[in-house]
Design an enzyme around this catalytic site. Structure first.
Site, PDB file in Angstrom:
ATOM      1  N   LYS A  24       0.836  -1.208   0.000  1.00  0.00           N
ATOM      2  CA  LYS A  24       0.000   0.000   0.000  1.00  0.00           C
ATOM      3  C   LYS A  24       0.869   1.255   0.000  1.00  0.00           C
ATOM      4  O   LYS A  24       0.618   2.192  -0.756  1.00  0.00           O
ATOM      5  CB  LYS A  24      -0.898  -0.003   1.244  1.00  0.00           C
ATOM      6  CG  LYS A  24      -1.583   1.334   1.496  1.00  0.00           C
ATOM      7  CD  LYS A  24      -2.439   1.317   2.751  1.00  0.00           C
ATOM      8  CE  LYS A  24      -1.683   1.586   4.027  1.00  0.00           C
ATOM      9  NZ  LYS A  24      -1.451   3.021   4.314  1.00  0.00           N
ATOM     10  N   ASN A  25       1.882   1.262   0.865  1.00  0.00           N
ATOM     11  CA  ASN A  25       2.676   2.490   1.011  1.00  0.00           C
ATOM     12  C   ASN A  25       3.600   2.747  -0.172  1.00  0.00           C
ATOM     13  O   ASN A  25       4.163   3.832  -0.292  1.00  0.00           O
ATOM     14  CB  ASN A  25       3.479   2.460   2.315  1.00  0.00           C
ATOM     15  CG  ASN A  25       2.589   2.685   3.523  1.00  0.00           C
ATOM     16  OD1 ASN A  25       1.398   2.968   3.384  1.00  0.00           O
ATOM     17  ND2 ASN A  25       3.165   2.559   4.707  1.00  0.00           N
ATOM     18  N   CYS A 121      -4.527  13.838  13.110  1.00  0.00           N
ATOM     19  CA  CYS A 121      -4.663  12.421  12.809  1.00  0.00           C
ATOM     20  C   CYS A 121      -4.583  11.664  14.110  1.00  0.00           C
ATOM     21  O   CYS A 121      -4.020  12.135  15.083  1.00  0.00           O
ATOM     22  CB  CYS A 121      -3.548  12.016  11.865  1.00  0.00           C
ATOM     23  SG  CYS A 121      -3.367  10.269  11.675  1.00  0.00           S
ATOM     24  N   ARG A 126       1.190  15.030  13.153  1.00  0.00           N
ATOM     25  CA  ARG A 126       1.600  14.770  11.770  1.00  0.00           C
ATOM     26  C   ARG A 126       1.533  15.983  10.842  1.00  0.00           C
ATOM     27  O   ARG A 126       0.735  16.021   9.909  1.00  0.00           O
ATOM     28  CB  ARG A 126       0.780  13.614  11.176  1.00  0.00           C
ATOM     29  CG  ARG A 126       1.008  12.326  11.904  1.00  0.00           C
ATOM     30  CD  ARG A 126       0.268  11.179  11.276  1.00  0.00           C
ATOM     31  NE  ARG A 126       1.024  10.488  10.252  1.00  0.00           N
ATOM     32  CZ  ARG A 126       0.603   9.376   9.656  1.00  0.00           C
ATOM     33  NH1 ARG A 126      -0.550   8.869   9.949  1.00  0.00           N
ATOM     34  NH2 ARG A 126       1.334   8.796   8.748  1.00  0.00           N
ATOM     35  N   ASP A 311       5.158   0.793  11.860  1.00  0.00           N
ATOM     36  CA  ASP A 311       3.914   0.144  11.432  1.00  0.00           C
ATOM     37  C   ASP A 311       3.794  -1.303  11.916  1.00  0.00           C
ATOM     38  O   ASP A 311       2.790  -1.961  11.640  1.00  0.00           O
ATOM     39  CB  ASP A 311       3.785   0.182   9.900  1.00  0.00           C
ATOM     40  CG  ASP A 311       3.428   1.575   9.392  1.00  0.00           C
ATOM     41  OD1 ASP A 311       3.090   2.446  10.228  1.00  0.00           O
ATOM     42  OD2 ASP A 311       3.499   1.802   8.167  1.00  0.00           O
ATOM     43  N   ARG A 403      -8.485  -0.375   5.028  1.00  0.00           N
ATOM     44  CA  ARG A 403      -7.569   0.602   4.425  1.00  0.00           C
ATOM     45  C   ARG A 403      -6.237  -0.053   4.073  1.00  0.00           C
ATOM     46  O   ARG A 403      -5.534   0.433   3.186  1.00  0.00           O
ATOM     47  CB  ARG A 403      -7.312   1.759   5.398  1.00  0.00           C
ATOM     48  CG  ARG A 403      -8.511   2.653   5.628  1.00  0.00           C
ATOM     49  CD  ARG A 403      -8.096   3.869   6.413  1.00  0.00           C
ATOM     50  NE  ARG A 403      -6.837   4.372   5.890  1.00  0.00           N
ATOM     51  CZ  ARG A 403      -5.908   4.998   6.599  1.00  0.00           C
ATOM     52  NH1 ARG A 403      -6.092   5.214   7.879  1.00  0.00           N
ATOM     53  NH2 ARG A 403      -4.809   5.415   6.043  1.00  0.00           N
TER      54      ARG A 403
END
Ligand code: UD1
Length: 424
Positions: A24-25, A121, A126, A311, A403
């Site tokens: 995803k990233n 967030c 952020r 993460d 997500r």
């Protein structure tokens, strides 16, 4: 959309094979890179996730024509003969912070861009100051107007020296993409080195960009007037792979992660080995094995790549919650990224937070409970806790999981987990 939750009955070891998707990233900046050419960029191996759909919707609104290949969105053809709008509106940006990745490409190609400020967030404040300072160093003028960042460089961006005061993945990506269309040479110092950035650089090079130092903290980019089309396969998702490795570590068992790359997971594999989990490369990916013995507590500190990824901090904490002995988990990337702690405590974990560190004292077992999470990785950590726990766990707010994890419950159920998604 009806609210959904995931119900898990824990205590079963996992065994089988789990396919790993494209990252995803990596996919999010790669999609934004379509704005840098008037020709077609073909991306293959895309994960099918809500965040990808959000980015695609944003790009369409900028004038990108997006065509599917008939494989459900794993391959996209993106063409942008003209930019239809240089504004990234609030409604789309607020859904996903990574929307800010269109800022660099838009201002580089059009000399102007207006992007809604990403709001606060769940994992800390952020800000995007590094993105903006980088563009300023390349000659853009930046001001704020009605909640929007307006960047303008009417004569185009020019090369410059961009030295990041600390490592930012998103700022590195934004400036790297912008530099591809700037006049002259741009030097990025203290750039992030995440594999997703390396993947972006490889795609940009395939599109005609000239980039030196790929994979290092110093990138040198010589700008071009416009990039051309290319076909690029998205790199494997190391966070998805690491998460499933930790699921096996949490439950015990033996699972092959097909498509996973051990070379992107060095520190994670070492850390898991110290805790008692065996990970070995296979012809198709990697094999994760954990026997019936209890894991051992190991200390972990999150760091930019090649360090331990933030993460995977929440998932690691779940493993440490039932390990033998204590573990100190320190989060250095984000403030306020311990929202999973009170939820894990409800499942019987013994965790004390002092500032940026959490002291986890291993307990014998976790017990199922209804839990709820506020971000993507915290949510998946609760799924892992549920798989390991005795009894039933219900994880609410499943949209966080969608997500970032494609077909999560299907992949886990195929390996013997008792997990299902229910409405209401
Ligand atoms: C990316 C990843 C995210 C991961 C994070 C760190 C994507 C889409 N998301 O997020 O999953 O957790 O890297 O590996 O790739 N910061 C500033 N000013 C800025 C930019 C960042 O202060 O202009 C701070 C952030 O608040 C944070 C730290 O720097 O504390 C690192 O953030 P950054 O590396 O930019 O993360 P993202 O790119 O947002």
């Amino acid at each position: 959309m009806a609210l959904q939750k995931i119900v898990i009955r824990g205590g079963r070891p996992l065994s089988g094979r789990i396919p790993i998707e494209g990252a995803k990233n990596a996919a999010l900046p790669l999609l934004a890179a379509a704005l840098l050419t008037d020709q077609t960029l073909v991306l293959t191996g895309l994960p099918r996730l809500a965040d990808i759909a959000s980015m695609t919707a944003l790009l369409e609104q900028h004038g990108v024509q997006v065509a599917q290949n008939g494989d459900g969105g794993k391959t996209l053809h993106l063409s942008t003969p003209e930019i239809a709008s240089t504004t990234a509106p609030y409604d789309l940006v607020r859904k996903m912070r990574a929307s800010v990745l269109v800022l660099g490409p838009l201002v580089a190609r059009c000399g102007t861009a207006r992007v809604s400020m990403p709001g606060g967030c769940a994992i800390g404040t952020r800000p995007i100051d590094l993105h903006l300072k980088g563009l300023e160093a390349m000659g853009a003028e930046i001001h704020l107007e009605d909640g929007y960042v307006v960047a303008s460089a009417p004569k185009g961006l020019k090369g410059g020296l961009v030295r990041f005061p600390f490592v930012s993945v998103g700022a590195t990506e934004n400036i790297l993409m912008a530099a591809c269309l700037a006049r002259g040479e741009t030097i990025l110092e203290n750039a992030a080195r995440e594999p997703e950035i390396t993947d972006l650089a490889h795609c940009l090079i395939a599109m005609g960009a000239e980039i030196e130092g790929v994979g290092t903290e110093r990138l040198v980019v010589r700008g071009r007037t416009l990039l051309h089309g290319a076909t690029h396969k998205v790199v494997a998702d190391r966070i998805e792979a690491g998460t499933y490795a930790m699921a096996v570590a949490a439950t015990g068992g033996r699972v092959e992660l097909v498509g996973a790359k051990t070379d992107l997971l060095g520190v994670v594999i070492d850390t898991l080995a110290r805790a008692g989990v065996e990970i070995e490369p296979t012809a198709e990916g990697m094999m994760v094995t954990r026997g019936p013995q209890r894991l051992t507590g190991v200390d972990v500190m999150t760091q930019p790549f090649p360090g331990f990824p933030t993460d995977m901090q929440a998932q690691m904490m779940v493993l440490m919650a039932t390990a033998e002995g204590a573990a100190m988990i320190t989060e250095t990337i984000f403030e306020n990224r311990f929202m999973h702690v009170p939820e894990l405590a409800r499942m019987g974990a013994d965790i004390t937070v002092h500032g940026a560190s959490a002291l986890v004292r291993g307990v014998k077992r976790l017990s199922g409970a209804p839990v709820m999470a506020t971000d993507l990785r915290a949510s998946v950590s609760l799924v892992l806790a549920g798989l390991a726990a005795e009894g039933e766990t219900t994880v609410n707010r499943v949209y966080h999981l969608d997500r970032g994890y494609e077909r999560l419950e299907e992949k886990l159920a195929a390996c013997g987990a008792r997990i299902e998604r229910v409405s209401g």
